[in-house]
Design a protein around this motif. Structure first.
Motif, PDB file in Angstrom:
ATOM      1  N   PRO A 123       0.834  -1.203   0.000  1.00 51.08           N
ATOM      2  CA  PRO A 123       0.000   0.000   0.000  1.00 51.08           C
ATOM      3  C   PRO A 123       0.868   1.251   0.000  1.00 51.08           C
ATOM      4  O   PRO A 123       2.021   1.218   0.432  1.00 51.08           O
ATOM      5  CB  PRO A 123      -0.799  -0.116   1.292  1.00 51.08           C
ATOM      6  CG  PRO A 123      -0.003  -0.995   2.153  1.00 51.08           C
ATOM      7  CD  PRO A 123       0.731  -1.939   1.254  1.00 51.08           C
ATOM      8  N   PRO A 124       0.374   2.385  -0.471  1.00 54.33           N
ATOM      9  CA  PRO A 124       1.178   3.617  -0.482  1.00 54.33           C
ATOM     10  C   PRO A 124       1.411   4.100   0.945  1.00 54.33           C
ATOM     11  O   PRO A 124       0.589   3.928   1.832  1.00 54.33           O
ATOM     12  CB  PRO A 124       0.318   4.603  -1.272  1.00 54.33           C
ATOM     13  CG  PRO A 124      -1.058   4.087  -1.154  1.00 54.33           C
ATOM     14  CD  PRO A 124      -0.956   2.611  -1.045  1.00 54.33           C
ATOM     15  N   LEU A 125       2.555   4.732   1.123  1.00 48.11           N
ATOM     16  CA  LEU A 125       2.891   5.262   2.437  1.00 48.11           C
ATOM     17  C   LEU A 125       2.160   6.570   2.653  1.00 48.11           C
ATOM     18  O   LEU A 125       2.111   7.427   1.779  1.00 48.11           O
ATOM     19  CB  LEU A 125       4.402   5.478   2.551  1.00 48.11           C
ATOM     20  CG  LEU A 125       5.250   4.215   2.459  1.00 48.11           C
ATOM     21  CD1 LEU A 125       6.725   4.586   2.444  1.00 48.11           C
ATOM     22  CD2 LEU A 125       4.944   3.285   3.602  1.00 48.11           C
ATOM     23  N   LEU A 126       1.619   6.719   3.833  1.00 43.39           N
ATOM     24  CA  LEU A 126       0.876   7.932   4.158  1.00 43.39           C
ATOM     25  C   LEU A 126       1.789   8.830   4.986  1.00 43.39           C
ATOM     26  O   LEU A 126       2.049   8.575   6.146  1.00 43.39           O
ATOM     27  CB  LEU A 126      -0.400   7.574   4.939  1.00 43.39           C
ATOM     28  CG  LEU A 126      -1.373   8.693   5.196  1.00 43.39           C
ATOM     29  CD1 LEU A 126      -1.846   9.313   3.896  1.00 43.39           C
ATOM     30  CD2 LEU A 126      -2.538   8.205   5.994  1.00 43.39           C
ATOM     31  N   THR A 127       2.304   9.860   4.358  1.00 45.39           N
ATOM     32  CA  THR A 127       3.225  10.749   5.063  1.00 45.39           C
ATOM     33  C   THR A 127       2.508  11.931   5.674  1.00 45.39           C
ATOM     34  O   THR A 127       2.882  12.394   6.750  1.00 45.39           O
ATOM     35  CB  THR A 127       4.313  11.259   4.103  1.00 45.39           C
ATOM     36  OG1 THR A 127       3.685  11.916   3.010  1.00 45.39           O
ATOM     37  CG2 THR A 127       5.172  10.109   3.609  1.00 45.39           C
ATOM     38  N   ARG A 128       1.482  12.423   5.013  1.00 44.62           N
ATOM     39  CA  ARG A 128       0.748  13.567   5.526  1.00 44.62           C
ATOM     40  C   ARG A 128      -0.750  13.288   5.389  1.00 44.62           C
ATOM     41  O   ARG A 128      -1.184  12.631   4.449  1.00 44.62           O
ATOM     42  CB  ARG A 128       1.061  14.823   4.727  1.00 44.62           C
ATOM     43  CG  ARG A 128       2.476  15.245   4.805  1.00 44.62           C
ATOM     44  CD  ARG A 128       2.637  16.499   4.003  1.00 44.62           C
ATOM     45  NE  ARG A 128       4.043  16.847   3.900  1.00 44.62           N
ATOM     46  CZ  ARG A 128       4.514  17.713   3.046  1.00 44.62           C
ATOM     47  NH1 ARG A 128       3.703  18.339   2.236  1.00 44.62           N
ATOM     48  NH2 ARG A 128       5.784  17.986   3.017  1.00 44.62           N
TER      49      ARG A 128
END
Length: 139
Positions: A123-128
């Motif tokens: 899954p994509p990384l959630l940075t903000r």
């Protein structure tokens, strides 16, 4: 409302099956051209105008008179056999039914293993948190 429609429909279908399998007779008594009595399941009442038959033991002069009354019986036969066998159908009907059943059974046939197409992708990384950054809230 849908429950009532379903009950009425099932009652009508049950009555249709009952009336199609039931045999009954309708007896009618006519005096001349006038209908005197109509009865289901039993003999119709007479009007009393029938000519009485003379005594056969007397040697008197016999004059026969035609009666003005007549009886009619209407017999309505019901269906005796409700079960239709597969062999009574034509070849085209048998072919259609067998292919329909085959395709319907295979429609619900499951796969041997559960395939997940995105299993190899992380899954994509959630940075903000974008919703908080843009201050967009559902109220």
């Amino acid at each position: 409302m849908l429950e009532k429609v379903r009950k009425i429909g099932s009652l009508l279908l049950a009555l249709m099956v009952l009336t199609s399998t039931m045999s009954f007779t309708v007896n009618m008594h006519y005096c001349g051209d006038t209908l005197v009595d109509t009865v289901l399941f039993k003999e119709a009442k007479r009007c009393g105008m029938e000519v009485q038959k003379p005594n056969p033991s007397s040697n008197a002069c016999k004059i026969t008179q035609k009666s003005c009354c007549s009886d009619q019986t209407l017999i309505i036969e019901g269906q005796n056999e409700l079960k239709v066998t597969f062999h009574d159908l034509s070849f085209e009907q048998q072919l259609f039914i067998s292919s329909y059943i085959y395709s319907y059974i295979n429609l619900f046939e499951g796969l041997e293993q559960n395939i997940i197409p995105f299993q190899d992708y992380p899954p994509p990384l959630l940075t903000r948190d974008i919703l908080i950054l843009d201050q967009t809230f559902l109220i």
